[in-house]
Motif scaffolding. Structure first.
Motif, PDB file in Angstrom:
ATOM      1  N   TYR A   4       0.833  -1.202   0.000  1.00  0.00           N
ATOM      2  CA  TYR A   4       0.000   0.000   0.000  1.00  0.00           C
ATOM      3  C   TYR A   4       0.868   1.251   0.000  1.00  0.00           C
ATOM      4  O   TYR A   4       1.964   1.257   0.552  1.00  0.00           O
ATOM      5  CB  TYR A   4      -0.911   0.039   1.231  1.00  0.00           C
ATOM      6  CG  TYR A   4      -1.883  -1.094   1.292  1.00  0.00           C
ATOM      7  CD1 TYR A   4      -2.873  -1.246   0.323  1.00  0.00           C
ATOM      8  CD2 TYR A   4      -1.823  -2.022   2.323  1.00  0.00           C
ATOM      9  CE1 TYR A   4      -3.769  -2.300   0.379  1.00  0.00           C
ATOM     10  CE2 TYR A   4      -2.720  -3.071   2.393  1.00  0.00           C
ATOM     11  CZ  TYR A   4      -3.690  -3.200   1.413  1.00  0.00           C
ATOM     12  OH  TYR A   4      -4.573  -4.243   1.475  1.00  0.00           O
ATOM     13  N   SER A   5       0.325   2.293  -0.591  1.00  0.00           N
ATOM     14  CA  SER A   5       0.933   3.615  -0.534  1.00  0.00           C
ATOM     15  C   SER A   5      -0.076   4.561   0.108  1.00  0.00           C
ATOM     16  O   SER A   5      -1.230   4.636  -0.330  1.00  0.00           O
ATOM     17  CB  SER A   5       1.294   4.106  -1.934  1.00  0.00           C
ATOM     18  OG  SER A   5       1.852   5.404  -1.859  1.00  0.00           O
ATOM     19  N   ILE A   6       0.371   5.257   1.138  1.00  0.00           N
ATOM     20  CA  ILE A   6      -0.495   6.161   1.888  1.00  0.00           C
ATOM     21  C   ILE A   6       0.048   7.578   1.754  1.00  0.00           C
ATOM     22  O   ILE A   6       1.245   7.817   1.901  1.00  0.00           O
ATOM     23  CB  ILE A   6      -0.531   5.778   3.397  1.00  0.00           C
ATOM     24  CG1 ILE A   6      -0.885   4.295   3.601  1.00  0.00           C
ATOM     25  CG2 ILE A   6      -1.463   6.706   4.174  1.00  0.00           C
ATOM     26  CD1 ILE A   6      -2.243   3.888   3.115  1.00  0.00           C
ATOM     27  N   LEU A   7      -0.842   8.520   1.508  1.00  0.00           N
ATOM     28  CA  LEU A   7      -0.499   9.934   1.460  1.00  0.00           C
ATOM     29  C   LEU A   7      -0.912  10.575   2.772  1.00  0.00           C
ATOM     30  O   LEU A   7      -2.057  10.421   3.207  1.00  0.00           O
ATOM     31  CB  LEU A   7      -1.219  10.623   0.292  1.00  0.00           C
ATOM     32  CG  LEU A   7      -1.068  12.139   0.202  1.00  0.00           C
ATOM     33  CD1 LEU A   7       0.393  12.539  -0.017  1.00  0.00           C
ATOM     34  CD2 LEU A   7      -1.958  12.689  -0.906  1.00  0.00           C
ATOM     35  N   THR A  47       4.374   2.112   1.909  1.00  0.00           N
ATOM     36  CA  THR A  47       5.041   3.312   1.424  1.00  0.00           C
ATOM     37  C   THR A  47       4.251   4.524   1.891  1.00  0.00           C
ATOM     38  O   THR A  47       3.021   4.516   1.865  1.00  0.00           O
ATOM     39  CB  THR A  47       5.097   3.305  -0.116  1.00  0.00           C
ATOM     40  OG1 THR A  47       5.777   2.120  -0.542  1.00  0.00           O
ATOM     41  CG2 THR A  47       5.811   4.525  -0.650  1.00  0.00           C
ATOM     42  N   LEU A  48       4.977   5.555   2.305  1.00  0.00           N
ATOM     43  CA  LEU A  48       4.321   6.753   2.826  1.00  0.00           C
ATOM     44  C   LEU A  48       4.880   7.987   2.126  1.00  0.00           C
ATOM     45  O   LEU A  48       6.095   8.122   1.969  1.00  0.00           O
ATOM     46  CB  LEU A  48       4.593   6.854   4.329  1.00  0.00           C
ATOM     47  CG  LEU A  48       3.633   7.689   5.141  1.00  0.00           C
ATOM     48  CD1 LEU A  48       2.352   6.912   5.397  1.00  0.00           C
ATOM     49  CD2 LEU A  48       4.266   8.058   6.462  1.00  0.00           C
ATOM     50  N   ALA A  49       3.987   8.869   1.695  1.00  0.00           N
ATOM     51  CA  ALA A  49       4.373  10.168   1.155  1.00  0.00           C
ATOM     52  C   ALA A  49       3.728  11.232   2.031  1.00  0.00           C
ATOM     53  O   ALA A  49       2.594  11.059   2.487  1.00  0.00           O
ATOM     54  CB  ALA A  49       3.885  10.313  -0.283  1.00  0.00           C
ATOM     55  N   ALA A  66      -3.518  12.126  -5.952  1.00  0.00           N
ATOM     56  CA  ALA A  66      -3.396  10.849  -5.233  1.00  0.00           C
ATOM     57  C   ALA A  66      -4.155   9.729  -5.926  1.00  0.00           C
ATOM     58  O   ALA A  66      -3.832   8.543  -5.762  1.00  0.00           O
ATOM     59  CB  ALA A  66      -3.898  11.008  -3.799  1.00  0.00           C
ATOM     60  N   HIS A  70      -2.107   6.441  -4.618  1.00  0.00           N
ATOM     61  CA  HIS A  70      -2.192   6.070  -3.201  1.00  0.00           C
ATOM     62  C   HIS A  70      -3.503   5.334  -2.934  1.00  0.00           C
ATOM     63  O   HIS A  70      -4.541   5.682  -3.497  1.00  0.00           O
ATOM     64  CB  HIS A  70      -2.096   7.309  -2.316  1.00  0.00           C
ATOM     65  CG  HIS A  70      -0.847   8.098  -2.533  1.00  0.00           C
ATOM     66  ND1 HIS A  70       0.387   7.657  -2.125  1.00  0.00           N
ATOM     67  CD2 HIS A  70      -0.644   9.301  -3.143  1.00  0.00           C
ATOM     68  CE1 HIS A  70       1.302   8.560  -2.455  1.00  0.00           C
ATOM     69  NE2 HIS A  70       0.698   9.559  -3.085  1.00  0.00           N
ATOM     70  N   GLN A  71      -3.424   4.351  -2.061  1.00  0.00           N
ATOM     71  CA  GLN A  71      -4.621   3.589  -1.707  1.00  0.00           C
ATOM     72  C   GLN A  71      -5.328   4.163  -0.485  1.00  0.00           C
ATOM     73  O   GLN A  71      -6.456   3.790  -0.182  1.00  0.00           O
ATOM     74  CB  GLN A  71      -4.274   2.121  -1.444  1.00  0.00           C
ATOM     75  CG  GLN A  71      -3.843   1.364  -2.688  1.00  0.00           C
ATOM     76  CD  GLN A  71      -2.456   1.756  -3.165  1.00  0.00           C
ATOM     77  OE1 GLN A  71      -1.501   1.765  -2.396  1.00  0.00           O
ATOM     78  NE2 GLN A  71      -2.348   2.102  -4.441  1.00  0.00           N
ATOM     79  N   ILE A  73      -5.424   7.841   2.413  1.00  0.00           N
ATOM     80  CA  ILE A  73      -4.993   9.182   2.799  1.00  0.00           C
ATOM     81  C   ILE A  73      -5.209   9.342   4.297  1.00  0.00           C
ATOM     82  O   ILE A  73      -6.223   8.904   4.841  1.00  0.00           O
ATOM     83  CB  ILE A  73      -5.784  10.275   2.044  1.00  0.00           C
ATOM     84  CG1 ILE A  73      -5.545  10.195   0.538  1.00  0.00           C
ATOM     85  CG2 ILE A  73      -5.447  11.669   2.577  1.00  0.00           C
ATOM     86  CD1 ILE A  73      -6.427  11.138  -0.293  1.00  0.00           C
ATOM     87  N   THR A  98      -9.976   7.544   3.539  1.00  0.00           N
ATOM     88  CA  THR A  98      -9.261   8.599   4.252  1.00  0.00           C
ATOM     89  C   THR A  98      -9.585   8.565   5.729  1.00  0.00           C
ATOM     90  O   THR A  98     -10.730   8.342   6.119  1.00  0.00           O
ATOM     91  CB  THR A  98      -9.639   9.981   3.673  1.00  0.00           C
ATOM     92  OG1 THR A  98      -9.320  10.009   2.276  1.00  0.00           O
ATOM     93  CG2 THR A  98      -8.915  11.115   4.375  1.00  0.00           C
TER      94      THR A  98
END
Length: 149
Positions: A4-7, A47-49, A66, A70-71, A73, A98
């Motif tokens: 997963y990628s999280i913003l 992963t984190l942005a 996003a 990203h999956q 927020i 979110t």
């Protein structure tokens, strides 16, 4: 297991953390909070942005960008929580799960802070735990995404 990628979005004045009202917001700087989150996310294979802005349009643009990247927020919209229909509509429009977070308990503060335009369009809200609100938000969004997959 899915990667997963999280913003993580930080709104206005959060760049002043560590200096601004430490009795309300704690002594950690935004950079220190981001580092803790990145380390926690990495240990979980996520992963984190991160992005902080004092400008509403920059936050709206980041939410739009996003989509497809990203999956999830995590957002602390700061004062925009109580004023921004634009951020609310952006979150609703992209339909990315979110979590809304706040360092302080917004319901123990001034009455104008008790209303969130964001809360009705997110999967949940965490407030009042200082920097741990972000870590709890990270756990919540990851658990939510695992249940979806």
């Amino acid at each position: 297991m899915q990667q997963y990628s999280i913003l993580v979005l930080h709104g206005p004045n959060l760049n002043l953390l560590g200096k601004r009202e430490p009795n309300l917001y704690g002594n950690l700087t935004l950079d220190e909070i981001n580092l803790l989150l990145i380390e926690e996310a990495s240990s979980l294979g996520v992963t984190l942005a991160t992005l902080q802005s004092n400008h509403e349009g920059v936050l709206v643009d980041a939410i739009h960008k996003a989509w497809g990247i990203h999956q999830g927020i995590i957002i602390n919209a700061g004062a925009y929580t109580h004023t921004s229909v634009a951020i609310r509509d952006a979150l609703l429009g992209v339909k990315i799960p979110t979590v809304e977070v706040h360092l302080s308990n917004i319901y123990q503060r001034e009455s104008f802070r008790h209303h969130s335009y964001i809360a009705p369009v997110v999967i949940g809200q965490i407030s009042g735990f200082g920097a741990d609100s972000y870590k709890l938000g990270l756990m919540a969004i990851i658990n939510y995404l695992h249940k979806l997959s």
